[in-house]
Design an enzyme around this catalytic site. Structure first.
Site, mmCIF file in Angstrom:
data_model
loop_
_atom_site.group_PDB
_atom_site.id
_atom_site.type_symbol
_atom_site.label_atom_id
_atom_site.label_comp_id
_atom_site.label_asym_id
_atom_site.label_seq_id
_atom_site.Cartn_x
_atom_site.Cartn_y
_atom_site.Cartn_z
ATOM 1 N N ARG A 279 -6.377 45.392 47.371
ATOM 2 C CA ARG A 279 -5.094 45.332 46.674
ATOM 3 C C ARG A 279 -4.491 43.949 46.867
ATOM 4 O O ARG A 279 -4.207 43.541 47.999
ATOM 5 C CB ARG A 279 -4.188 46.408 47.277
ATOM 6 C CG ARG A 279 -2.930 46.721 46.524
ATOM 7 C CD ARG A 279 -2.461 48.118 46.869
ATOM 8 N NE ARG A 279 -3.426 49.085 46.362
ATOM 9 C CZ ARG A 279 -3.494 49.495 45.096
ATOM 10 N NH1 ARG A 279 -2.630 49.080 44.212
ATOM 11 N NH2 ARG A 279 -4.413 50.340 44.725
ATOM 12 N N GLU B 239 0.968 30.154 57.019
ATOM 13 C CA GLU B 239 1.768 29.599 55.917
ATOM 14 C C GLU B 239 1.250 28.214 55.544
ATOM 15 O O GLU B 239 0.937 27.408 56.422
ATOM 16 C CB GLU B 239 3.240 29.507 56.321
ATOM 17 C CG GLU B 239 3.943 30.842 56.267
ATOM 18 C CD GLU B 239 5.398 30.765 56.705
ATOM 19 O OE1 GLU B 239 5.854 29.677 57.115
ATOM 20 O OE2 GLU B 239 6.069 31.803 56.652
ATOM 21 N N THR C 229 -4.595 40.837 39.136
ATOM 22 C CA THR C 229 -4.732 41.593 40.376
ATOM 23 C C THR C 229 -6.193 41.505 40.774
ATOM 24 O O THR C 229 -7.055 41.142 39.962
ATOM 25 C CB THR C 229 -4.379 43.082 40.187
ATOM 26 O OG1 THR C 229 -5.272 43.636 39.219
ATOM 27 C CG2 THR C 229 -2.953 43.278 39.712
ATOM 28 N N TYR D 229 -0.960 33.987 61.444
ATOM 29 C CA TYR D 229 0.024 33.385 60.543
ATOM 30 C C TYR D 229 -0.544 32.080 60.005
ATOM 31 O O TYR D 229 -1.041 31.260 60.771
ATOM 32 C CB TYR D 229 1.354 33.111 61.262
ATOM 33 C CG TYR D 229 2.471 33.921 60.639
ATOM 34 C CD1 TYR D 229 2.889 33.649 59.331
ATOM 35 C CD2 TYR D 229 3.053 34.986 61.313
ATOM 36 C CE1 TYR D 229 3.872 34.418 58.740
ATOM 37 C CE2 TYR D 229 4.031 35.757 60.711
ATOM 38 C CZ TYR D 229 4.439 35.466 59.426
ATOM 39 O OH TYR D 229 5.400 36.221 58.831
ATOM 40 N N ASP E 58 -2.000 37.455 31.577
ATOM 41 C CA ASP E 58 -2.009 38.382 32.715
ATOM 42 C C ASP E 58 -3.194 39.317 32.521
ATOM 43 O O ASP E 58 -3.128 40.265 31.753
ATOM 44 C CB ASP E 58 -0.688 39.160 32.738
ATOM 45 C CG ASP E 58 -0.640 40.191 33.858
ATOM 46 O OD1 ASP E 58 -1.683 40.423 34.511
ATOM 47 O OD2 ASP E 58 0.443 40.776 34.069
ATOM 48 N N LYS F 185 -8.198 46.072 40.475
ATOM 49 C CA LYS F 185 -8.473 46.957 39.344
ATOM 50 C C LYS F 185 -9.951 46.826 38.968
ATOM 51 O O LYS F 185 -10.803 47.160 39.780
ATOM 52 C CB LYS F 185 -7.497 46.666 38.210
ATOM 53 C CG LYS F 185 -6.036 46.966 38.635
ATOM 54 C CD LYS F 185 -5.015 46.697 37.556
ATOM 55 C CE LYS F 185 -3.605 46.939 38.090
ATOM 56 N NZ LYS F 185 -2.556 46.631 37.106
#
Ligand SMILES: *Cc1c(COP(=O)(O)O)cnc(C)c1O
Length: 415
Positions: A235, A56, A226, A54, A200, A229
């Site tokens: 991903r 954060e 992203t 974790y 984008d 791609k």
């Protein structure tokens, strides 16, 4: 009791499904424009113990202990991304493209604010104001279009709509658009009406990183992409912005939208960015473009209407009604011969979005396998025969076999 068996020994049910997917990917032709095959190294990074952590917060400022190594990994990813895109500031934590876009809107807009985006049946993305998507529900999207005859973005119209509507943000960058984008003109229009500029580049990031398409990062206020791609990573997604918006973006991603980052994925992003910085990646992207251009030429020769008449990137959109069937029907026929494509709307599509007129073909995945112009020409003839003789079961079986043989001759890198 801890159990240290491997997946195959521990959970046959899941493993069988994964193995079958491996076989499918090995034997079938992937022409969905948004898909690709990651390298062994990227795959390996994803399957590491970093998933246990974790973290954060951001490097040097975490809300949990034990993050020294995680900080190193995230900083490597950030530095490499900055180099790839000449970015001032990068946030590599967004979990995927749509959440990244949510964070961008959240950073710059209030619910109800007006945003100018491309009409969705002209090539825009769900997260650019579709009425069923959070973007269309929370924000007031107004639209620009591609020109009916050229199939390209009509910058005069963009300016007209912008002057009339006075949006707070202008979005450019699309899912089914095959042409170069005039980033500078968008910026000038945005400045004229006092709007933020948001690019984008989910689809074209790999081409931009390789210097094979124009880069909006030095021009626009904020850019999302992203990583899975054309960039050929895991991903996920990232956001790049001007230094002055760094805090705004970081706060919007965490704590605004997300909790803990996916550190194993961020490690894989770092690995993929490292690959994209190599000269081989530029060669790969050049071939992706050549393959798409060849596919477009072949389809045009065989009588298909290719939207905008060609391509500057990795994809083409083809109007299948020029051959007497819908995009959905064409998708199903090509599925039968082992070629995966995605149905797509065409500009001003007379057919409904669930059964649109077009099909989108992309070359990133098959180029990763090593296929070049000669293979593309063969694939184009198979596509055409399958479409023309879609009732002839035996012929379809024969094409499926040819497709499989070619795929086996060009193995995917991570298997
Ligand atoms: C693919 C895509 C996205 C969304 O990506 P997900 O990771 O599927 O959420 C966003 N914008 C554009 C233009 C895309 O093509």
């Amino acid at each position: 009791m801890l159990n240290y068996k491997n997946l195959a020994d521990q959970d046959e049910e899941v493993m069988v499904a994964i193995k079958r997917e491996m076989t499918r990917q090995t034997e079938e032709m992937e022409m969905i424009a948004s898909e690709n095959y990651v390298s062994k190294a990227v795959l390996e990074a994803m399957g590491t113990v970093l998933t246990n952590k974790y973290s954060e917060g951001y490097p040097g400022h975490r809300y949990y202990g034990g993050n020294t190594c995680i900080d190193e990994v995230e900083n490597i990813a950030i530095e490499r991304a900055k180099k790839l895109f000449s970015a001032d500031h990068v946030n590599v934590q967004p979990l995927s493209g749509s959440p990244a876009n949510a964070a961008v809107y959240f950073a710059f807009l209030k619910p109800g604010d007006k945003v100018l985006g491309l009409k969705l049946d002209h090539g825009g993305h769900l997260s650019h104001g579709h009425p069923v998507n959070f973007s269309g529900i929370l924000y007031n999207f107004v639209q620009y279009e591609v020109d009916e005859t050229t199939g390209k973005i009509d910058m005069k119209k963009v300016r007209e709509v912008a002057l009339r509507e006075k949006p707070k943000m202008i979005v450019a960058g699309y899912s089914a658009y095959s042409r170069e984008i005039e980033w500078m003109k968008f910026k000038e229009i945005a400045d004229e009406v006092g709007a933020y500029t948001f690019a984008d580049i989910a689809h074209t990031a790999g081409l931009i990183a390789a210097g094979e398409m124009d880069n909006p990062v030095p021009i626009f206020d904020v850019v999302s992409t992203t990583t899975h791609k054309t960039l050929r990573g895991p991903r996920g997604a990232m956001i790049m912005c001007k230094e002055q918006y760094a805090k705004l973006i970081d706060k919007a991603v965490f704590p605004g939208m997300q909790g803990g980052p996916h550190d194993h994925i961020n490690a894989a992003k770092a690995v993929a960015f490292g690959e994209a910085l190599q000269p081989e990646f530029k060669e790969y992207i050049k071939q992706v473009k050549k393959n798409a251009a060849t596919l477009s030429d072949e389809m045009v020769k065989m009588g298909y209407r290719v939207i905008s008449g060609g391509t500057d990137n990795h994809l083409i959109v083809v109007d299948m009604t020029s051959k007497g069937l819908s995009g959905k029907e064409a998708e199903a026929v090509l599925d039968r011969v082992g070629i995966s494509v995605s149905r797509s709307t065409v500009p001003n599509d007379p057919n409904p979005p669930l059964n649109p007129s077009g099909v989108r073909f992309g070359t990133p995945a098959i180029t990763t396998r090593g296929m070049k112009e000669d293979e593309i020409k063969k694939i184009a003839t198979w596509i055409n025969s399958a479409i023309d003789h879609r009732e002839e079961i035996e012929l379809l079986e024969k094409i499926k076999e040819d497709v499989k043989l070619m795929c086996l001759a060009f193995p995917i890198p991570s298997i």
